[in-house]
Design an enzyme around this catalytic site. Structure first.
Site, PDB file in Angstrom:
ATOM      1  CB  ILE A  98      45.264  20.612 -18.593  1.00 29.69           C
ATOM      2  CG1 ILE A  98      45.178  21.605 -17.404  1.00 29.69           C
ATOM      3  CG2 ILE A  98      43.879  20.439 -19.206  1.00 29.69           C
ATOM      4  CD1 ILE A  98      44.870  23.045 -17.825  1.00 29.69           C
ATOM      5  CB  ALA A  99      45.276  16.432 -14.786  1.00 30.52           C
ATOM      6  CG  ASN A 126      36.070  17.202 -18.952  1.00 29.50           C
ATOM      7  OD1 ASN A 126      35.666  17.910 -18.023  1.00 29.50           O
ATOM      8  ND2 ASN A 126      37.306  16.747 -19.022  1.00 29.50           N
ATOM      9  CD  GLU A 135      42.206  16.410 -30.018  1.00 21.01           C
ATOM     10  OE1 GLU A 135      43.052  16.276 -29.098  1.00 21.01           O
ATOM     11  OE2 GLU A 135      42.515  16.577 -31.215  1.00 21.01           O
ATOM     12  CE1 TYR A 192      41.211  23.369 -21.406  1.00 21.39           C
ATOM     13  CE2 TYR A 192      39.543  21.897 -22.280  1.00 21.39           C
ATOM     14  CZ  TYR A 192      40.703  22.095 -21.573  1.00 21.39           C
ATOM     15  OH  TYR A 192      41.367  21.029 -21.030  1.00 21.39           O
TER      16      TYR A 192
HETATM   17  C1  LIG Z   1      39.539  20.498 -15.817  1.00 20.76           C
HETATM   18  C2  LIG Z   1      40.416  20.783 -14.601  1.00 20.76           C
HETATM   19  C3  LIG Z   1      41.900  20.776 -15.018  1.00 20.76           C
HETATM   20  C4  LIG Z   1      40.062  22.180 -14.045  1.00 20.76           C
HETATM   21  O1  LIG Z   1      40.955  22.465 -12.988  1.00 20.76           O
HETATM   22  P1  LIG Z   1      40.499  23.314 -11.688  1.00 20.76           P
HETATM   23  O2  LIG Z   1      41.732  23.684 -10.966  1.00 20.76           O
HETATM   24  O3  LIG Z   1      39.470  22.579 -10.911  1.00 20.76           O
HETATM   25  O4  LIG Z   1      39.807  24.580 -12.372  1.00 20.76           O
HETATM   26  P2  LIG Z   1      39.747  26.077 -11.832  1.00 20.76           P
HETATM   27  O5  LIG Z   1      39.421  26.105 -10.385  1.00 20.76           O
HETATM   28  O6  LIG Z   1      40.977  26.796 -12.255  1.00 20.76           O
HETATM   29  O7  LIG Z   1      38.501  26.631 -12.656  1.00 20.76           O
HETATM   30  C5  LIG Z   1      38.667  27.462 -13.787  1.00 20.76           C
HETATM   31  C6  LIG Z   1      37.387  27.488 -14.596  1.00 20.76           C
HETATM   32  O8  LIG Z   1      37.107  26.166 -15.091  1.00 20.76           O
HETATM   33  C7  LIG Z   1      35.699  25.929 -15.087  1.00 20.76           C
HETATM   34  N1  LIG Z   1      35.425  24.835 -14.161  1.00 20.76           N
HETATM   35  C8  LIG Z   1      36.339  24.138 -13.439  1.00 20.76           C
HETATM   36  N2  LIG Z   1      35.736  23.159 -12.740  1.00 20.76           N
HETATM   37  C9  LIG Z   1      34.424  23.233 -13.034  1.00 20.76           C
HETATM   38  C10 LIG Z   1      33.295  22.487 -12.624  1.00 20.76           C
HETATM   39  N3  LIG Z   1      33.409  21.450 -11.775  1.00 20.76           N
HETATM   40  N4  LIG Z   1      32.090  22.817 -13.133  1.00 20.76           N
HETATM   41  C11 LIG Z   1      31.965  23.852 -13.984  1.00 20.76           C
HETATM   42  N5  LIG Z   1      33.019  24.624 -14.408  1.00 20.76           N
HETATM   43  C12 LIG Z   1      34.227  24.315 -13.934  1.00 20.76           C
HETATM   44  C13 LIG Z   1      35.048  27.211 -14.657  1.00 20.76           C
HETATM   45  O9  LIG Z   1      34.826  28.000 -15.809  1.00 20.76           O
HETATM   46  C14 LIG Z   1      36.153  27.865 -13.809  1.00 20.76           C
HETATM   47  O10 LIG Z   1      36.052  29.266 -13.764  1.00 20.76           O
HETATM   48  P3  LIG Z   1      35.176  29.957 -12.578  1.00 20.76           P
HETATM   49  O11 LIG Z   1      35.868  29.575 -11.305  1.00 20.76           O
HETATM   50  O12 LIG Z   1      35.278  31.410 -12.887  1.00 20.76           O
HETATM   51  O13 LIG Z   1      33.802  29.369 -12.669  1.00 20.76           O
HETATM   52  C15 LIG Z   1      40.152  19.735 -13.459  1.00 20.76           C
HETATM   53  O14 LIG Z   1      38.746  19.628 -13.266  1.00 20.76           O
HETATM   54  C16 LIG Z   1      40.713  18.346 -13.748  1.00 20.76           C
HETATM   55  O15 LIG Z   1      41.899  18.057 -13.454  1.00 20.76           O
HETATM   56  N6  LIG Z   1      39.889  17.457 -14.311  1.00 20.76           N
HETATM   57  C17 LIG Z   1      40.319  16.093 -14.655  1.00 20.76           C
HETATM   58  C18 LIG Z   1      41.235  16.086 -15.849  1.00 20.76           C
HETATM   59  C19 LIG Z   1      40.550  16.675 -17.067  1.00 20.76           C
HETATM   60  O16 LIG Z   1      39.381  16.429 -17.326  1.00 20.76           O
HETATM   61  N7  LIG Z   1      41.332  17.468 -17.841  1.00 20.76           N
HETATM   62  C20 LIG Z   1      40.828  18.104 -19.040  1.00 20.76           C
HETATM   63  C21 LIG Z   1      40.999  17.220 -20.218  1.00 20.76           C
HETATM   64  S1  LIG Z   1      40.370  17.979 -21.690  1.00 20.76           S
END
Ligand SMILES: CC(C)(COP(=O)(O)OP(=O)(O)OC[C@H]1O[C@@H](n2cnc3c(N)ncnc32)[C@H](O)[C@@H]1OP(=O)(O)O)[C@@H](O)C(=O)NCCC(=O)NCCS
Length: 219
Positions: free
Chosen positions: A114-115, A153, A148, A160
């Site tokens: 997921i990214a 992270n 995982e 999750y």
């Molecule tokens: C993980 C990832 C997919 C989250 O996507 P995102 O669009 O930024 O997330 P969202 O805006 O939908 O946030 C949803 C929830 O995720 C959590 N979250 C997301 N980014 C966060 C951050 N930087 N710090 C803390 N919590 C975070 C929070 O719980 C958030 O809910 P909230 O807004 O009510 O606090 C993104 O950071 C990413 O692409 N990371 C790199 C790839 C990766 O690590 N994938 C996961 C592999 S296991």
């Protein structure tokens, strides 16, 4: 941001590979998304920006970034697609901002990736993608969802936890790039009334916050 999600198609492969490379630059070998499109166990969705399209040059750049320097140079030198009759897919013009995918194995959905593009993070897109997977999994006869995540992270783990995943194990040295441990996270029975009631609430809160219509996947 105005966006929508849909099932991934072959024309999305180059953009998805580019986003994968940006998010997981040290993972080798990278996931082969062309092959994933043929994999009957795999289910991928993409989130697209409603207000932006992508042009050929950007798709090409994204595809080049997803290959290592050497591989892409060799590919260019050999003009791989023409010489090997490997017709490229015609690329989608929609601007993809994130993706996720899972495999169905017996009664479990295992999230592979997921990214979200870096500039588009923290705008509810990752959550939308996770909601899509949780929506689809029971329709594909999965009873639980597992994945995982790197112990470091925290952003992903918080996402999750929000959707009912709990830590169910630790895989020591799981990531080969830096030998980092992985936390194994799993949901309860996603078909249970309790899980579905909580999920419905979370989707409602999501919709009220972001105003993004939730996907209706038909299988
Ligand atoms: C993980 C990832 C997919 C989250 O996507 P995102 O669009 O930024 O997330 P969202 O805006 O939908 O946030 C949803 C929830 O995720 C959590 N979250 C997301 N980014 C966060 C951050 N930087 N710090 C803390 N919590 C975070 C929070 O719980 C958030 O809910 P909230 O807004 O009510 O606090 C993104 O950071 C990413 O692409 N990371 C790199 C790839 C990766 O690590 N994938 C996961 C592999 S296991």
């Amino acid at each position: 941001m105005r966006c929508y999600v849909r099932l991934m198609c072959k024309g999305d492969v180059d953009q998805v590979a580019g986003i994968d490379h940006e998010a997981f630059p040290t993972i080798w070998p990278p996931i082969n998304y062309k092959r994933e499109m043929q994999n009957r166990l795999a289910h991928y969705v993409v989130a697209c920006d409603e207000e932006r399209t992508i042009d050929e040059a950007e798709i090409e750049a994204s595809s080049e970034r997803s290959s290592t320097g050497l591989v892409s140079r060799v590919r260019r030198l050999l003009n791989h697609n023409r010489l090997f009759g490997n017709k490229p897919f015609s690329s989608t013009k929609e601007y993809i901002i994130g993706f996720t995918g899972f495999w169905i194995m017996a009664d479990e959905a295992h999230i592979i990736s997921i990214a979200v593009r870096e500039p588009c993070r923290r705008q509810g897109i990752g959550e939308l993608l996770l909601i899509s997977s949780i929506d689809m999994a029971p329709k594909l006869n999965a009873r639980s969802i597992t994945l995982e995540a790197r112990v470091s992270n925290i952003a992903a783990q918080r996402l999750y936890y929000k959707y009912g995943f709990a830590q169910t194990g630790l895989r020591k040295g799981y990531y080969i790039d830096n030998r980092e441990d992985a936390v194994l996270m799993t949901t309860e029975d996603v078909t249970s009334d309790l899980f579905q009631a909580r999920f419905k609430q979370l989707k409602q809160i999501y919709f009220e916050r972001w105003g993004i219509p939730l996907p209706q996947f038909v299988h």
